[in-house]
Design a protein around this motif. Sequence first.
Motif, PDB file in Angstrom:
ATOM      1  N   GLN A 132      -0.930  12.633 -34.379  1.00 20.25           N
ATOM      2  CA  GLN A 132      -0.889  11.567 -33.371  1.00 20.25           C
ATOM      3  C   GLN A 132       0.356  11.694 -32.500  1.00 20.25           C
ATOM      4  O   GLN A 132       0.278  11.534 -31.280  1.00 20.25           O
ATOM      5  N   ALA A 133       1.492  11.965 -33.113  1.00 26.87           N
ATOM      6  CA  ALA A 133       2.737  12.113 -32.359  1.00 26.87           C
ATOM      7  C   ALA A 133       2.644  13.313 -31.419  1.00 26.87           C
ATOM      8  O   ALA A 133       3.104  13.245 -30.269  1.00 26.87           O
ATOM      9  N   LEU A 134       2.026  14.374 -31.885  1.00 25.84           N
ATOM     10  CA  LEU A 134       1.866  15.574 -31.056  1.00 25.84           C
ATOM     11  C   LEU A 134       0.995  15.279 -29.838  1.00 25.84           C
ATOM     12  O   LEU A 134       1.306  15.707 -28.724  1.00 25.84           O
ATOM     13  N   GLU A 135      -0.070  14.515 -30.044  1.00 23.95           N
ATOM     14  CA  GLU A 135      -0.945  14.132 -28.938  1.00 23.95           C
ATOM     15  C   GLU A 135      -0.225  13.252 -27.920  1.00 23.95           C
ATOM     16  O   GLU A 135      -0.592  13.229 -26.746  1.00 23.95           O
ATOM     17  N   SER A 136       0.784  12.532 -28.377  1.00 21.70           N
ATOM     18  CA  SER A 136       1.562  11.663 -27.487  1.00 21.70           C
ATOM     19  C   SER A 136       2.792  12.374 -26.934  1.00 21.70           C
ATOM     20  O   SER A 136       3.698  11.731 -26.408  1.00 21.70           O
ATOM     21  N   ASN A 137       2.833  13.706 -27.079  1.00 26.47           N
ATOM     22  CA  ASN A 137       3.947  14.527 -26.611  1.00 26.47           C
ATOM     23  C   ASN A 137       5.285  14.137 -27.235  1.00 26.47           C
ATOM     24  O   ASN A 137       6.333  14.274 -26.607  1.00 26.47           O
ATOM     25  N   GLN A 138       5.260  13.666 -28.461  1.00 26.97           N
ATOM     26  CA  GLN A 138       6.480  13.345 -29.203  1.00 26.97           C
ATOM     27  C   GLN A 138       6.711  14.468 -30.213  1.00 26.97           C
ATOM     28  O   GLN A 138       6.552  14.299 -31.409  1.00 26.97           O
ATOM     29  N   THR A 139       7.121  15.631 -29.672  1.00 23.34           N
ATOM     30  CA  THR A 139       7.195  16.831 -30.504  1.00 23.34           C
ATOM     31  C   THR A 139       8.245  16.737 -31.606  1.00 23.34           C
ATOM     32  O   THR A 139       8.019  17.233 -32.713  1.00 23.34           O
ATOM     33  N   GLU A 140       9.375  16.117 -31.348  1.00 21.23           N
ATOM     34  CA  GLU A 140      10.405  15.992 -32.388  1.00 21.23           C
ATOM     35  C   GLU A 140       9.920  15.103 -33.530  1.00 21.23           C
ATOM     36  O   GLU A 140      10.136  15.417 -34.696  1.00 21.23           O
ATOM     37  N   ILE A 141       9.280  14.014 -33.179  1.00 18.87           N
ATOM     38  CA  ILE A 141       8.756  13.103 -34.207  1.00 18.87           C
ATOM     39  C   ILE A 141       7.652  13.803 -34.986  1.00 18.87           C
ATOM     40  O   ILE A 141       7.591  13.698 -36.220  1.00 18.87           O
ATOM     41  N   SER A 142       6.779  14.539 -34.292  1.00 12.84           N
ATOM     42  CA  SER A 142       5.694  15.241 -34.981  1.00 12.84           C
ATOM     43  C   SER A 142       6.267  16.266 -35.956  1.00 12.84           C
ATOM     44  O   SER A 142       5.770  16.393 -37.079  1.00 12.84           O
ATOM     45  N   LYS A 143       7.325  16.960 -35.559  1.00 15.45           N
ATOM     46  CA  LYS A 143       7.938  17.943 -36.460  1.00 15.45           C
ATOM     47  C   LYS A 143       8.464  17.267 -37.720  1.00 15.45           C
ATOM     48  O   LYS A 143       8.252  17.759 -38.840  1.00 15.45           O
ATOM     49  N   LEU A 144       9.108  16.124 -37.574  1.00 17.16           N
ATOM     50  CA  LEU A 144       9.618  15.388 -38.739  1.00 17.16           C
ATOM     51  C   LEU A 144       8.476  14.943 -39.656  1.00 17.16           C
ATOM     52  O   LEU A 144       8.570  15.044 -40.883  1.00 17.16           O
ATOM     53  N   LEU A 145       7.403  14.452 -39.050  1.00 16.00           N
ATOM     54  CA  LEU A 145       6.257  13.996 -39.831  1.00 16.00           C
ATOM     55  C   LEU A 145       5.566  15.160 -40.539  1.00 16.00           C
ATOM     56  O   LEU A 145       5.179  15.045 -41.712  1.00 16.00           O
ATOM     57  N   PHE A 146       5.423  16.289 -39.850  1.00 17.28           N
ATOM     58  CA  PHE A 146       4.826  17.469 -40.474  1.00 17.28           C
ATOM     59  C   PHE A 146       5.707  17.981 -41.620  1.00 17.28           C
ATOM     60  O   PHE A 146       5.196  18.395 -42.663  1.00 17.28           O
ATOM     61  N   ASP A 147       7.028  17.946 -41.421  1.00 20.06           N
ATOM     62  CA  ASP A 147       7.941  18.371 -42.488  1.00 20.06           C
ATOM     63  C   ASP A 147       7.820  17.457 -43.704  1.00 20.06           C
ATOM     64  O   ASP A 147       7.854  17.908 -44.851  1.00 20.06           O
ATOM     65  N   LYS A 148       7.665  16.165 -43.448  1.00 21.57           N
ATOM     66  CA  LYS A 148       7.511  15.209 -44.543  1.00 21.57           C
ATOM     67  C   LYS A 148       6.187  15.459 -45.280  1.00 21.57           C
ATOM     68  O   LYS A 148       6.136  15.437 -46.509  1.00 21.57           O
ATOM     69  N   ALA A 149       5.127  15.716 -44.524  1.00 14.76           N
ATOM     70  CA  ALA A 149       3.839  16.049 -45.134  1.00 14.76           C
ATOM     71  C   ALA A 149       3.989  17.302 -46.000  1.00 14.76           C
ATOM     72  O   ALA A 149       3.488  17.346 -47.134  1.00 14.76           O
ATOM     73  N   ALA A 150       4.694  18.291 -45.481  1.00 15.08           N
ATOM     74  CA  ALA A 150       4.898  19.540 -46.224  1.00 15.08           C
ATOM     75  C   ALA A 150       5.619  19.286 -47.544  1.00 15.08           C
ATOM     76  O   ALA A 150       5.255  19.867 -48.582  1.00 15.08           O
ATOM     77  N   ASP A 151       6.629  18.424 -47.538  1.00 13.06           N
ATOM     78  CA  ASP A 151       7.357  18.102 -48.774  1.00 13.06           C
ATOM     79  C   ASP A 151       6.412  17.552 -49.834  1.00 13.06           C
ATOM     80  O   ASP A 151       6.462  17.959 -50.997  1.00 13.06           O
TER      81      ASP A 151
END
Length: 167
Positions: A122-141
């Motif tokens: 969702q963050a990526l679709e809203s062009n919030q790339t930094e937030i999306s990276k943090l969320l993806f990193d959290k998912a990865a953990d």
Amino acid sequence: MPRSQRNDNFIDKTFTVIADILLKVLPTSNKEKQAFSYYRDGMSAQSEGEYAEALQNYYEALRLETDAYDRSYILYNIGLIHTSNGDHARALDYYYQALERNPSLPQALNNIAVIYHYRGEQALESNQTEISKLLFDKAADYWREAIRLAPTNYIEAQNWLKMTGRF
């Protein structure tokens, strides 16, 4: 009439009969037996998509159940219902509560990761790339921990972790 007495599904009936036999022979208190009955009825209602009824049964099971391990599964199932209803914040709360009581619950870790990944998308679709990276990193953990506990499960998550360099 309790749900366990009105199931028409053969598998549900079989489970109910076996569960009733176990409840009679296991040396548990009446309170523990009641908690299990509510939990069983909650699972039956949940499997039929009767989420309001399932939640009522799960909350009653929580009220009666004192064992942390058993409570973790009740909390996890409540989280599943909130996930199904799209209330991800509430679902996360229940998954975290389940993990507090049972840190070795890979399915809760997986579901938390799925929610963070969804929010990353969702963050990526809203062009919030930094937030999306943090969320993806959290998912990865969370996925790494789920995979550590259940190495043969979550193949799609393993592939995503490898493809994104997060494994």
